[in-house]
Each structure stands twice: as C-alpha cells, then as structure tokens.
Design an enzyme around this catalytic site. Structure first.
Site, short mmCIF file in Angstrom:
data_model
loop_
_atom_site.label_atom_id
_atom_site.label_comp_id
_atom_site.label_asym_id
_atom_site.label_seq_id
_atom_site.Cartn_x
_atom_site.Cartn_y
_atom_site.Cartn_z
N ASP A 95 33.73 47.98 44.43
CA ASP A 95 33.92 48.98 45.48
C ASP A 95 32.57 49.35 46.11
O ASP A 95 32.40 49.34 47.35
CB ASP A 95 34.57 50.22 44.83
CG ASP A 95 35.23 51.15 45.83
OD1 ASP A 95 35.19 50.87 47.03
OD2 ASP A 95 35.78 52.18 45.38
N TYR A 97 37.79 50.18 34.86
CA TYR A 97 39.16 50.57 34.49
C TYR A 97 39.65 49.92 33.19
O TYR A 97 40.72 50.28 32.69
CB TYR A 97 40.13 50.29 35.64
CG TYR A 97 40.15 51.37 36.73
CD1 TYR A 97 39.22 52.39 36.74
CD2 TYR A 97 41.11 51.35 37.74
CE1 TYR A 97 39.24 53.37 37.74
CE2 TYR A 97 41.14 52.33 38.73
CZ TYR A 97 40.19 53.34 38.72
OH TYR A 97 40.22 54.31 39.71
P1 ADP Z 1 37.94 48.60 38.42
O1 ADP Z 1 37.56 50.05 38.56
O2 ADP Z 1 39.24 48.28 39.13
O3 ADP Z 1 37.91 48.15 37.01
P2 ADP Z 1 35.36 47.36 39.00
O4 ADP Z 1 34.69 47.25 40.32
O5 ADP Z 1 34.70 48.18 37.95
O6 ADP Z 1 36.86 47.83 39.30
O7 ADP Z 1 35.57 45.90 38.43
C1 ADP Z 1 36.52 44.97 38.92
C2 ADP Z 1 35.98 43.57 38.79
O8 ADP Z 1 35.11 43.30 39.88
C3 ADP Z 1 35.15 43.30 37.52
O9 ADP Z 1 35.54 42.05 36.97
C4 ADP Z 1 33.74 43.25 38.06
O10 ADP Z 1 32.92 42.40 37.27
C5 ADP Z 1 33.96 42.63 39.41
N1 ADP Z 1 32.88 42.79 40.40
C6 ADP Z 1 31.89 43.71 40.45
N2 ADP Z 1 31.10 43.48 41.53
C7 ADP Z 1 31.63 42.41 42.18
C8 ADP Z 1 31.27 41.67 43.36
N3 ADP Z 1 30.22 42.02 44.12
N4 ADP Z 1 32.03 40.60 43.70
C9 ADP Z 1 33.12 40.24 42.98
N5 ADP Z 1 33.51 40.88 41.85
C10 ADP Z 1 32.76 41.95 41.46
#
Ligand code: ADP
Length: 183
Positions: free
Chosen positions: A41, A128
């Site tokens: 995000d 999460y």
């Molecule tokens: P949530 O709160 O839904 O768990 P997160 O952002 O913490 O969301 O993580 C969701 C997934 O996105 C994780 O597997 C994380 O490693 C991945 N992630 C984080 N940054 C990026 C990025 N720039 N591009 C793709 N995936 C990412």
C-alpha cells in the site's frame, strides 16, 4: 502484454516490485479506510503520487473482502484496484472466503473498467498475517476459476515479493495446472 499459447492458463508468477509493472491495473492490498498504509500500500501510494490518496479519501472506505477502483496517477498502470484483505485471526473468522472474494471482486472490477492485464500482490500475506501457502492456493484457484469464465482478461500477474511468497505461488500454480513446481 497478451496471453501466449505457452501460457494457456493466463496466470504468470513474477518477482519484484508491483509498482513497476506495465499492466492495465495493479491491485493494492489496502485497509478498510483506504487512507494508505505500509507494505505494498505504501509503495503504491509513494509511486503513484499524492493524487491517489486524494481520490482514495473520497471513496468512503471499503469493507473487507471488497474492492474499489481509482486511477493509477504516476504509476505505469492505468488503474489501481484497492482490495481489502482479511486480517488472519486463526482461520475461524471466514478469512479464507474473504480472501477469495478479494480476488474475485478485483477481477470483476478490472473487467468493468476494460483492464485486460492485472497484477496482484499476495493480499493479506504481509502485516495481515495470512499463512502464505494457504493464501497462495486460494489466490491461484480463485484467479484461475475467474479466468475460465471470462475471456475479457488476457493475463494475470501474481507478484511474489520475496522468495517465500514467489515459491508458494509457483507451487500452487503448478499443482493446479498439473505441472512440476519450483526446483
Ligand atoms: P497486508 O496488510 O494485506 O498483509 P502487506 O502490504 O503488508 O499487506 O503485504 C502484502 C504482500 O505484499 C506481502 O507479501 C508483501 O511482501 C508484498 N509486498 C510488499 N511490497 C510490495 C511491492 N512493492 N510489490 C509487490 N508486493 C509487495
């Protein structure tokens, strides 16, 4: 980017940063406020620029399991689909169904907006806390089921950010398509 005969299921597992992908729509793993956050995000908001947050704040939030669309602003993608995954609480809180519905709803929105190439992060698998192996199985199965009934999406990229996530996605896809998984 178009589907090729060598990839009849129209799903591809890729590594790296989702914000760099030249697809029609990237999916964001958002929270119910849609006011930005950490992880993917934060990366999407940072790359898209302030216009994205402004549009998000006008959307009135989004319930868990659902998704909403905005423009892509400074991203290569034309749209961002903000999907709100469930927080993992041990599995008894309907988390699996809510995660599946994020993938379904995101793809429905993509079709509605004419987005033919879509990239997903591993929704709910960061902060999460959703267990990655099960989440990857749900993600791949849900996307494959959607694509079977919809010719309006050419290609879905599933982004494994980090080796563990990528390998879980590859294994899930291999077991679904009956091919061998990662070495
Ligand atoms: P949530 O709160 O839904 O768990 P997160 O952002 O913490 O969301 O993580 C969701 C997934 O996105 C994780 O597997 C994380 O490693 C991945 N992630 C984080 N940054 C990026 C990025 N720039 N591009 C793709 N995936 C990412």
């Amino acid at each position: 980017m178009a589907a090729t005969n060598s990839n009849p299921c129209r799903i591809e597992i890729v590594g790296g940063d989702i914000t760099r992908l030249e697809v029609d729509a990237v999916v964001n793993a958002a929270n119910p406020t849609l006011a930005g956050g950490g992880g993917v995000d934060g990366a999407i908001h940072a790359a898209a620029g302030p216009g994205l947050l402004e549009e998000c704040l006008g959307l009135g939030g989004c319930p868990t399991g659902s998704a909403k669309v905005t423009g892509g602003y400074d991203l290569p993608a034309r749209f961002v689909i903000h999907a709100v995954g469930p927080i993992w609480r041990g599995g008894a809180g309907n988390e699996e169904a809510l995660l599946a519905s994020c993938y379904r709803n995101s793809l429905s929105l993509a079709v509605e907006h004419g987005a033919r190439t879509v990239a997903f992060p591993a929704i709910s698998c960061g902060v999460y806390g959703f267990p990655i192996v099960r989440a990857a199985e749900i993600a791949v199965a849900e996307v494959a089921a959607f694509l079977e009934t919809s010719a309006e999406i050419d290609l879905v990229l599933m982004v494994g950010f980090g080796e563990e996530t990528r390998s879980a996605l590859e294994t899930a896809l291999a077991s679904l398509t009956g091919t061998s998984g990662p070495e």
